[in-house]
Design a protein around this motif. Structure first.
Motif, PDB file in Angstrom:
ATOM      1  N   GLY A  27       0.806  -1.209   0.000  1.00 21.90           N
ATOM      2  CA  GLY A  27       0.000   0.000   0.000  1.00 21.90           C
ATOM      3  C   GLY A  27       0.839   1.258   0.000  1.00 21.90           C
ATOM      4  O   GLY A  27       0.894   1.986  -0.973  1.00 21.90           O
ATOM      5  N   ASP A  28       1.539   1.514   1.034  1.00 24.30           N
ATOM      6  CA  ASP A  28       2.249   2.774   1.172  1.00 24.30           C
ATOM      7  C   ASP A  28       3.707   2.635   0.770  1.00 24.30           C
ATOM      8  O   ASP A  28       4.303   1.580   0.892  1.00 24.30           O
ATOM      9  CB  ASP A  28       2.181   3.215   2.634  1.00 24.30           C
ATOM     10  CG  ASP A  28       1.488   4.559   2.736  1.00 24.30           C
ATOM     11  OD1 ASP A  28       1.217   4.977   3.851  1.00 24.30           O
ATOM     12  OD2 ASP A  28       1.256   5.160   1.681  1.00 24.30           O
ATOM     13  N   LEU A  40       0.793   9.135   5.089  1.00 21.58           N
ATOM     14  CA  LEU A  40      -0.545   8.656   4.762  1.00 21.58           C
ATOM     15  C   LEU A  40      -1.025   9.341   3.494  1.00 21.58           C
ATOM     16  O   LEU A  40      -0.812  10.539   3.312  1.00 21.58           O
ATOM     17  CB  LEU A  40      -1.529   8.974   5.906  1.00 21.58           C
ATOM     18  CG  LEU A  40      -1.306   8.274   7.247  1.00 21.58           C
ATOM     19  CD1 LEU A  40      -2.288   8.811   8.279  1.00 21.58           C
ATOM     20  CD2 LEU A  40      -1.450   6.769   7.113  1.00 21.58           C
ATOM     21  N   SER A  87      -7.994   0.618  -4.336  1.00 19.45           N
ATOM     22  CA  SER A  87      -8.111   0.056  -2.981  1.00 19.45           C
ATOM     23  C   SER A  87      -8.293  -1.459  -3.045  1.00 19.45           C
ATOM     24  O   SER A  87      -7.791  -2.177  -2.188  1.00 19.45           O
ATOM     25  CB  SER A  87      -9.247   0.722  -2.199  1.00 19.45           C
ATOM     26  OG  SER A  87     -10.460   0.600  -2.877  1.00 19.45           O
ATOM     27  N   ASP A  94      -4.830   5.673   2.011  1.00 17.03           N
ATOM     28  CA  ASP A  94      -5.110   5.177   3.364  1.00 17.03           C
ATOM     29  C   ASP A  94      -6.453   5.697   3.858  1.00 17.03           C
ATOM     30  O   ASP A  94      -7.153   5.028   4.618  1.00 17.03           O
ATOM     31  CB  ASP A  94      -4.009   5.631   4.325  1.00 17.03           C
ATOM     32  CG  ASP A  94      -2.645   5.141   3.883  1.00 17.03           C
ATOM     33  OD1 ASP A  94      -1.922   5.925   3.242  1.00 17.03           O
ATOM     34  OD2 ASP A  94      -2.340   3.970   4.151  1.00 17.03           O
ATOM     35  N   SER A 319      -4.504  -0.333   4.813  1.00 18.02           N
ATOM     36  CA  SER A 319      -3.448   0.633   5.122  1.00 18.02           C
ATOM     37  C   SER A 319      -2.324  -0.029   5.910  1.00 18.02           C
ATOM     38  O   SER A 319      -2.569  -0.895   6.750  1.00 18.02           O
ATOM     39  CB  SER A 319      -4.036   1.789   5.921  1.00 18.02           C
ATOM     40  OG  SER A 319      -2.993   2.591   6.451  1.00 18.02           O
ATOM     41  N   ALA A 325      -4.256   5.851  10.226  1.00 11.80           N
ATOM     42  CA  ALA A 325      -5.246   6.134   9.186  1.00 11.80           C
ATOM     43  C   ALA A 325      -6.605   6.401   9.821  1.00 11.80           C
ATOM     44  O   ALA A 325      -7.320   7.341   9.443  1.00 11.80           O
ATOM     45  CB  ALA A 325      -5.334   4.964   8.198  1.00 11.80           C
TER      46      ALA A 325
END
Lengths: 427, 305
Positions: A27-28, A40, A87, A94, A319, A325
């Protein structure tokens, strides 16, 4: 026919989307697993609100120096697909803006973080938000978002056209009959002026009058359509009669060519049901600012309710920093954030007693009515897969607006299609 | 630019270099792109079309329910018909492009370059911008076209909001936007017709019309065929003009929806990717069939010199 670059071959487009959904990508890209500096990503769709939201984000970063928030503005036309695809594919933001009508697939997929504990930790009293909007983002007593703002519908009118016709301005005691009789008096074909605009617009027009007539769009348990309810049909006929019976509104073709708000702002329509969200645009237009005002919605046969809707901030379960988040999502809808947004004048902040600044931002309009109407409001109707039926509304109601079908017939067809979609969603 | 010519003009021939390994490697590069960006997505689309599920939980193969739903629904036949009507109308742009190309090709035409630029401008303009301008022209209340029509006593209407005219109004824009590309291809075809043939016809006393019918048209037919095929394939994929010019609450939309618009509604508005996949495959099959018919028919009218 060389616009190939834009018209991706259909097969390719769907295929690519399917290809994107393999959930292996992280994700990040913050990269700091030490809990020192956290990044975020936060997605919104309104460039107009960006400055106010950035101010909220700055306030959050001041309180949480170890968190950096990247605010991303994704244009409305791309927003929902980008959000759903990224997503689902594990590359999404996030935290993001959410609408009640879009919530279903995310809940079904378990994609969102429950926020109740974070709300409790932040010491926020949920009673301070409009109750129907809080419920919009809850399922089985779990809260997935708090409303960050809200909008209600009012009766906007053009004072200059009322003055010319020698009529008194609309007031909160008006009923449907007052709207029709005044619209008739205001309509002047020679001057190309119509008493009112009757566009095919659920939130601004017929959802309100369906509920005012005692009908419903969807049953309280979300399993059946309310479109074949005689009261709902009466609520829709209020609008179709404006065009086909009384001739006090331009027809649907005219609204397809020039949207109702643009016609209203050009002085062609004396009245228009539309939302608090247009206050900003009307205030920044010289003619509209000088001539427009607004009052509460006129009462229908049963009540004078308005539809209320509002955005929420959700945090994604995927996240890498779920705790932070969730904190960000809650903060973005907090009383403090509500105050900052009201101060900006862009939207009505969702939390009680933070909204005066928004009212003060428009001294030329009586926008206080949008707050007063919250007490008699019904929430924007949704189900687990709202778009499956909401996307059919315009198409199936069009024949009623053009007069090709009776309202009973068109609303009956819509009820059938909607019940089919709702049955599919029950599985 | 200087090229080295061998005496007599014949190119140097190389001997085939053994096993063709280099050729295989070089061909593999674009093939990889084809597989990654076309064949793999196509396969996934086919699998998706027989699956159900949710983007978060994934999709499972469940059978042909989606196909039954699309093929027995009332929306697809209508969209197919609209698409074919649109393609047929836009095909009228081909003779138009042919005539324009021949006129531009005339000897001694002044400002030829300027004309070519003007005709090509719509091609390099953003479709969204083009659509916005045409929306204004077609506007039923304040539009330019209605002003003109009213002035000369012709009937007026809300061109893109009237179900009877919307598809045709959009097709006119489609023709206008495609004209430039068609002209380029046809102009190249005209350049390739040897002057000697035309001159021989002139010596035999053929006038301009006869020369066009007996010399230019047959010799240009391979280019015309190419233009027709590309035009139809483009038309079958028409979406953007409809999206920008009509909009979602347009009363003419139900009667003007194309297959790709239907695909957009299912896949992106209702987020039902499997149904979208079915429509995408239908689009592909229809395109293949229509193109195959064109290739079959070309035997009757295309002359390869």
């Amino acid at each position: 026919m060389k616009w190939k670059a834009l018209t991706l071959s259909g097969a390719l487009a769907v295929g690519l989307l399917a290809g994107c959904t393999s959930p292996d990508a992280g994700g990040d890209d913050a990269g700091s697993g030490d809990g020192e500096q956290i990044e975020l990503d936060f997605a919104i769709f309104s460039p107009d609100q960006e400055p106010a939201i950035q101010a909220v984000v700055d306030a959050f970063e001041d309180e949480n120096p170890n968190i950096t928030v990247n605010l991303q503005v994704i244009p409305w036309v791309d927003y929902w697909n980008t959000l759903l695809t990224t997503s689902a594919g594990g590359t999404g933001p996030d935290v993001a803006w959410m609408l009640g009508a879009k919530l279903g697939p995310y809940l079904e997929g378990g994609a969102l973080l429950p926020l109740d504990d974070t709300i409790a930790d932040a010491g926020i009293d949920v009673a301070g938000y409009p109750e129907p909007l809080v419920a919009l983002y809850q399922r089985d007593d779990v809260t997935y978002a708090l409303p960050k703002d809200f909008d209600t519908i009012g009766l906007w009118y053009n004072k200059a056209l009322f003055d010319e016709a020698g009529l008194e301005y609309p007031n909160p005691d008006w009923t449907w009959d007052d709207v029709i009789s005044n619209a008739q008096a205001l309509t002047d074909p020679a001057a190309d002026v119509y008493g009112i605009g009757a566009p095919l617009d659920p939130q601004a027009t017929y959802y309100n009058t369906i509920y005012q007539a005692g009908g419903e769009v969807i049953s309280a348990d979300g399993t059946t359509s309310g479109y074949d309810d005689p009261a709902s049909i009466e609520g829709i006929a209020y609008w179709t009669d404006m065009i086909n019976e009384y001739g006090v509104s331009p027809d649907l073709q005219s609204f397809a060519d020039t949207e109702s708000v643009a016609q209203f702002m050009s002085g062609r329509l004396a009245m228009l049901y539309t939302g608090s969200f247009y206050a900003v645009r009307f205030a920044s237009d010289e003619y509209a600012s000088a001539n427009f005002d607004v009052t509460e919605l006129p009462a229908g046969p049963v009540s004078d309710v308005t539809v209320i809707n509002g955005l929420g901030n959700v945090a994604f379960a995927g996240s890498e920093h779920p705790e932070e988040a969730a904190q960000l999502a809650v903060f973005l809808s907090s009383p403090e954030a509500s105050q900052i947004q009201s101060d900006s004048g862009a939207v009505i902040g969702s939390y009680q007693d933070t909204q005066q600044a928004w009212v003060d931002a428009f001294p030329q309009f009586n926008v206080q009515v949008f707050l007063d109407m919250v007490d008699s409001s019904v929430v924007f109707p949704t189900s687990n897969n709202t778009e499956a039926w909401a996307s059919r509304e315009s198409e199936l109601l069009t024949p009623a607006w053009t007069g090709e079908q009776t309202v009973e017939e068109a609303a009956g067809n819509l009820a059938d299609a909607m019940n089919e979609a709702l049955a599919a969603e029950q599985g | 630019m200087s090229a080295i010519r061998t005496p007599g003009g014949s190119p140097v021939r190389r001997r085939p270099s053994g096993d063709g390994r280099w050729a295989a490697i070089l061909l593999a590069v674009p093939l990889l792109g084809l597989v990654v960006f076309y064949l793999w997505p196509l396969l996934r689309t086919i699998i998706l079309s027989v699956s159900t599920g949710n983007p978060f939980l994934g999709y499972e193969i469940t059978g042909f329910d989606n196909w039954v739903q699309v093929l027995t629904g009332d929306e697809l036949p209508r969209a197919l018909l609209n698409t074919l009507v649109y393609a047929a109308v836009v095909l009228l742009g081909v003779p138009l492009a042919m005539i324009t190309a021949v006129l531009l090709h005339q000897r001694g035409l002044r400002f030829r370059g300027l004309y070519r630029v003007l005709y090509f401008l719509p091609v390099v303009t953003m479709p969204a911008a083009v659509a916005m301008v045409w929306r204004y022209i077609y506007n039923g209340d304040f539009g330019l076209l209605n002003e003109v029509f009213a002035a000369v006593g012709l009937p007026t209407t809300a061109w893109v909001a009237d179900p009877r005219t919307a598809l045709f109004a959009v097709a006119v824009v489609g023709i206008w936007m495609g004209l430039g590309t068609n002209l380029i291809i046809l102009a190249a075809g005209l350049e390739a017709i040897p002057d000697s043939v035309t001159e021989a016809a002139m010596l035999d006393g053929a006038g301009p019309v006869r020369r066009f019918a007996s010399i230019t048209a047959p010799l240009l037919s391979p280019s015309v065929f190419l233009v027709s095929v590309l035009s139809v394939i483009g038309s079958l994929q028409m979406f953007d003009l409809l999206f920008v010019m009509l909009g979602r609450t347009n009363p003419a939309l139900a009667d003007s929806k194309t297959i790709v618009y239907l695909f957009y509604e299912e896949a992106f508005v209702r987020s039902d990717r499997p149904l979208g996949a079915v429509i995408a495959i239908v689009t592909l099959v229809v395109t293949l069939i229509v193109t195959a018919i064109q290739f079959r028919l070309q035997r009757r009218w295309v002359h390869y010199a």
